[in-house]
Design a protein around this motif. Sequence first.
Motif, PDB file in Angstrom:
ATOM      1  N   VAL A   1       0.834  -1.204   0.000  1.00 62.45           N
ATOM      2  CA  VAL A   1       0.000   0.000   0.000  1.00 62.45           C
ATOM      3  C   VAL A   1       0.872   1.258   0.000  1.00 62.45           C
ATOM      4  CG1 VAL A   1      -1.738   1.309   1.266  1.00 62.45           C
ATOM      5  CG2 VAL A   1      -1.877  -1.189   1.176  1.00 62.45           C
ATOM      6  N   ALA A   2       1.934   1.245   0.808  1.00 61.57           N
ATOM      7  CA  ALA A   2       2.825   2.403   0.904  1.00 61.57           C
ATOM      8  C   ALA A   2       3.526   2.673  -0.419  1.00 61.57           C
ATOM      9  CB  ALA A   2       3.859   2.178   2.006  1.00 61.57           C
ATOM     10  N   ALA A   3       3.953   1.606  -1.106  1.00 63.21           N
ATOM     11  CA  ALA A   3       4.645   1.781  -2.384  1.00 63.21           C
ATOM     12  C   ALA A   3       3.727   2.402  -3.423  1.00 63.21           C
ATOM     13  CB  ALA A   3       5.170   0.438  -2.880  1.00 63.21           C
ATOM     14  N   ARG A   4       2.492   1.942  -3.473  1.00 65.87           N
ATOM     15  CA  ARG A   4       1.561   2.518  -4.448  1.00 65.87           C
ATOM     16  C   ARG A   4       1.225   3.962  -4.099  1.00 65.87           C
ATOM     17  NH1 ARG A   4      -4.111  -0.377  -5.920  1.00 65.87           N
ATOM     18  NH2 ARG A   4      -4.661   0.323  -3.814  1.00 65.87           N
ATOM     19  N   ARG A   5       1.069   4.229  -2.812  1.00 69.46           N
ATOM     20  CA  ARG A   5       0.787   5.603  -2.384  1.00 69.46           C
ATOM     21  C   ARG A   5       1.942   6.531  -2.764  1.00 69.46           C
ATOM     22  NH1 ARG A   5       0.569   4.848   2.783  1.00 69.46           N
ATOM     23  NH2 ARG A   5      -1.644   4.219   2.782  1.00 69.46           N
ATOM     24  N   ASN A   6       3.158   6.054  -2.608  1.00 70.12           N
ATOM     25  CA  ASN A   6       4.326   6.868  -2.956  1.00 70.12           C
ATOM     26  C   ASN A   6       4.385   7.151  -4.458  1.00 70.12           C
ATOM     27  OD1 ASN A   6       5.230   7.053  -0.320  1.00 70.12           O
ATOM     28  ND2 ASN A   6       6.543   5.240  -0.476  1.00 70.12           N
ATOM     29  N   LEU A   7       3.978   6.183  -5.257  1.00 69.28           N
ATOM     30  CA  LEU A   7       3.952   6.410  -6.703  1.00 69.28           C
ATOM     31  C   LEU A   7       2.947   7.499  -7.060  1.00 69.28           C
ATOM     32  CD1 LEU A   7       4.222   2.802  -8.174  1.00 69.28           C
ATOM     33  CD2 LEU A   7       5.878   4.659  -8.412  1.00 69.28           C
ATOM     34  N   TYR A   8       1.776   7.445  -6.454  1.00 69.09           N
ATOM     35  CA  TYR A   8       0.771   8.476  -6.720  1.00 69.09           C
ATOM     36  C   TYR A   8       1.264   9.850  -6.244  1.00 69.09           C
ATOM     37  CZ  TYR A   8      -2.987   5.343  -8.201  1.00 69.09           C
ATOM     38  OH  TYR A   8      -3.777   4.456  -8.905  1.00 69.09           O
ATOM     39  N   ARG A   9       1.903   9.881  -5.096  1.00 69.44           N
ATOM     40  CA  ARG A   9       2.433  11.147  -4.585  1.00 69.44           C
ATOM     41  C   ARG A   9       3.496  11.701  -5.511  1.00 69.44           C
ATOM     42  NH1 ARG A   9       3.169   9.584   1.848  1.00 69.44           N
ATOM     43  NH2 ARG A   9       0.968   9.919   2.469  1.00 69.44           N
ATOM     44  N   THR A  10       4.360  10.819  -5.983  1.00 75.98           N
ATOM     45  CA  THR A  10       5.400  11.254  -6.919  1.00 75.98           C
ATOM     46  C   THR A  10       4.786  11.830  -8.183  1.00 75.98           C
ATOM     47  OG1 THR A  10       6.943   9.570  -6.098  1.00 75.98           O
ATOM     48  CG2 THR A  10       7.380  10.500  -8.280  1.00 75.98           C
ATOM     49  N   ALA A  11       3.754  11.166  -8.689  1.00 77.37           N
ATOM     50  CA  ALA A  11       3.082  11.640  -9.904  1.00 77.37           C
ATOM     51  C   ALA A  11       2.483  13.026  -9.692  1.00 77.37           C
ATOM     52  CB  ALA A  11       1.998  10.648 -10.316  1.00 77.37           C
ATOM     53  N   VAL A  12       1.812  13.217  -8.564  1.00 74.16           N
ATOM     54  CA  VAL A  12       1.180  14.508  -8.271  1.00 74.16           C
ATOM     55  C   VAL A  12       2.235  15.598  -8.109  1.00 74.16           C
ATOM     56  CG1 VAL A  12      -0.179  15.795  -6.576  1.00 74.16           C
ATOM     57  CG2 VAL A  12      -0.877  13.482  -7.245  1.00 74.16           C
ATOM     58  N   VAL A  13       3.310  15.292  -7.380  1.00 71.96           N
ATOM     59  CA  VAL A  13       4.378  16.276  -7.171  1.00 71.96           C
ATOM     60  C   VAL A  13       5.000  16.683  -8.508  1.00 71.96           C
ATOM     61  CG1 VAL A  13       6.699  16.614  -6.238  1.00 71.96           C
ATOM     62  CG2 VAL A  13       4.910  15.601  -4.816  1.00 71.96           C
ATOM     63  N   LEU A  14       5.261  15.717  -9.369  1.00 73.34           N
ATOM     64  CA  LEU A  14       5.855  16.017 -10.679  1.00 73.34           C
ATOM     65  C   LEU A  14       4.931  16.895 -11.512  1.00 73.34           C
ATOM     66  CD1 LEU A  14       7.422  12.571 -11.624  1.00 73.34           C
ATOM     67  CD2 LEU A  14       8.660  14.691 -11.167  1.00 73.34           C
ATOM     68  N   MET A  15       3.656  16.573 -11.530  1.00 74.97           N
ATOM     69  CA  MET A  15       2.717  17.352 -12.342  1.00 74.97           C
ATOM     70  C   MET A  15       2.549  18.768 -11.808  1.00 74.97           C
ATOM     71  SD  MET A  15      -0.235  14.654 -13.602  1.00 74.97           S
ATOM     72  CE  MET A  15      -0.532  13.874 -12.015  1.00 74.97           C
ATOM     73  N   ILE A  16       2.469  18.903 -10.487  1.00 75.45           N
ATOM     74  CA  ILE A  16       2.329  20.246  -9.901  1.00 75.45           C
ATOM     75  C   ILE A  16       3.605  21.055 -10.118  1.00 75.45           C
ATOM     76  CG2 ILE A  16       2.093  21.524  -7.744  1.00 75.45           C
ATOM     77  CD1 ILE A  16       0.224  19.354  -6.750  1.00 75.45           C
ATOM     78  N   ALA A  17       4.761  20.441  -9.845  1.00 77.07           N
ATOM     79  CA  ALA A  17       6.034  21.142 -10.011  1.00 77.07           C
ATOM     80  C   ALA A  17       6.233  21.560 -11.466  1.00 77.07           C
ATOM     81  CB  ALA A  17       7.186  20.248  -9.561  1.00 77.07           C
ATOM     82  N   GLY A  18       5.922  20.659 -12.391  1.00 73.71           N
ATOM     83  CA  GLY A  18       6.059  20.987 -13.809  1.00 73.71           C
ATOM     84  C   GLY A  18       5.130  22.105 -14.236  1.00 73.71           C
ATOM     85  N   ALA A  19       3.875  22.051 -13.758  1.00 74.06           N
ATOM     86  CA  ALA A  19       2.899  23.081 -14.126  1.00 74.06           C
ATOM     87  C   ALA A  19       3.299  24.438 -13.559  1.00 74.06           C
ATOM     88  CB  ALA A  19       1.511  22.676 -13.628  1.00 74.06           C
ATOM     89  N   VAL A  20       3.727  24.467 -12.300  1.00 75.61           N
ATOM     90  CA  VAL A  20       4.133  25.742 -11.679  1.00 75.61           C
ATOM     91  C   VAL A  20       5.351  26.315 -12.390  1.00 75.61           C
ATOM     92  CG1 VAL A  20       5.071  26.785  -9.588  1.00 75.61           C
ATOM     93  CG2 VAL A  20       3.150  25.186  -9.425  1.00 75.61           C
ATOM     94  N   LEU A  21       6.334  25.455 -12.656  1.00 82.87           N
ATOM     95  CA  LEU A  21       7.538  25.910 -13.350  1.00 82.87           C
ATOM     96  C   LEU A  21       7.190  26.442 -14.737  1.00 82.87           C
ATOM     97  CD1 LEU A  21      10.614  26.186 -13.458  1.00 82.87           C
ATOM     98  CD2 LEU A  21      10.730  23.828 -14.266  1.00 82.87           C
ATOM     99  N   PHE A  22       6.288  25.762 -15.420  1.00 80.68           N
ATOM    100  CA  PHE A  22       5.897  26.212 -16.756  1.00 80.68           C
ATOM    101  C   PHE A  22       5.230  27.582 -16.701  1.00 80.68           C
ATOM    102  CE2 PHE A  22       2.728  26.553 -20.150  1.00 80.68           C
ATOM    103  CZ  PHE A  22       3.550  26.423 -21.264  1.00 80.68           C
ATOM    104  N   VAL A  23       4.333  27.775 -15.752  1.00 78.35           N
ATOM    105  CA  VAL A  23       3.642  29.065 -15.618  1.00 78.35           C
ATOM    106  C   VAL A  23       4.640  30.180 -15.321  1.00 78.35           C
ATOM    107  CG1 VAL A  23       2.013  30.385 -14.222  1.00 78.35           C
ATOM    108  CG2 VAL A  23       1.438  28.057 -14.943  1.00 78.35           C
TER     109      VAL A  23
END
Length: 260
Positions: free
Chosen positions: A29-51
């Motif tokens: 469960v922890a491994a899957r949760r970490n993957l989702y967190r990583t995905a969200v962090v990457l998308m938010i960081a990429g979107a903010v940096l792009f803006v």
Amino acid sequence: MAQAQTGKPRGRWRTFHEKFVVEERYMSVAARRNLYRTAVVLMIAGAVLFVVILTGVLQHGGLSAADEPVRTWLLTLRAEPTTIIMIILAIIFGPIGLPIIVLIVTVAWGLLAKHAWRPMLLAGAMLTGVILAQVIGRIVERHRPPIDLMLFGADSTFSFPSGHVLGACDFLLVTTYLVFSRRKNPVSAVIAFIVAGIGIFFAAVSRLYLGYHWMTDALGAFSISLVILGGVIALDTWRTARIPGEQITGTLSTADAGQD
């Protein structure tokens, strides 16, 4: 005789069917949760940096203030041996070289692997990057650096974001994730991403050195790629990651993942 004749088509159909069955894998469960967190962090960081980058480009301030000084500095580094290397990199990650590489990798991977899920994800990520680069480029309509300083032929298309850099980022980052997300050795994954980062750096430097892009064009491409990578991780996790007790809808291929 009839069974022999019908056995071959059935065998071929089964092989074809299994090729497009999505591979599923068990994890904690922890491994899957970490993957989702990583995905969200990457998308938010990429979107903010792009803006942030896009705002600077449109307002001619922010990070874009460093575009001209960086370009001027790179002009002082030009030398024939370095130029040859940069041209080779530009060809590899260019609109002809990179699509050929991607085609070879995806087709070979799809044919040799038991399941085609991961090469299909790679192809989808690359196509998404191409579409976004074209759409954003036409919306922003940013001009490239002076044509007379370009070292590998004139290019009058729009500059932001860099399609070369976006393609290199998508291919290197997404491929690294899709391959090493199935490995149990985290050290190998870290090393692979470091190597991918080095490749991205030189792909970006080659475009700036040859005079085709501003620094923020490359950074903008990298930020978009982070969003795409996050999306790939989220989609792959949602479709393939299972925890003990959850229903398996496809072929569980954890045992075979290392061979793909």
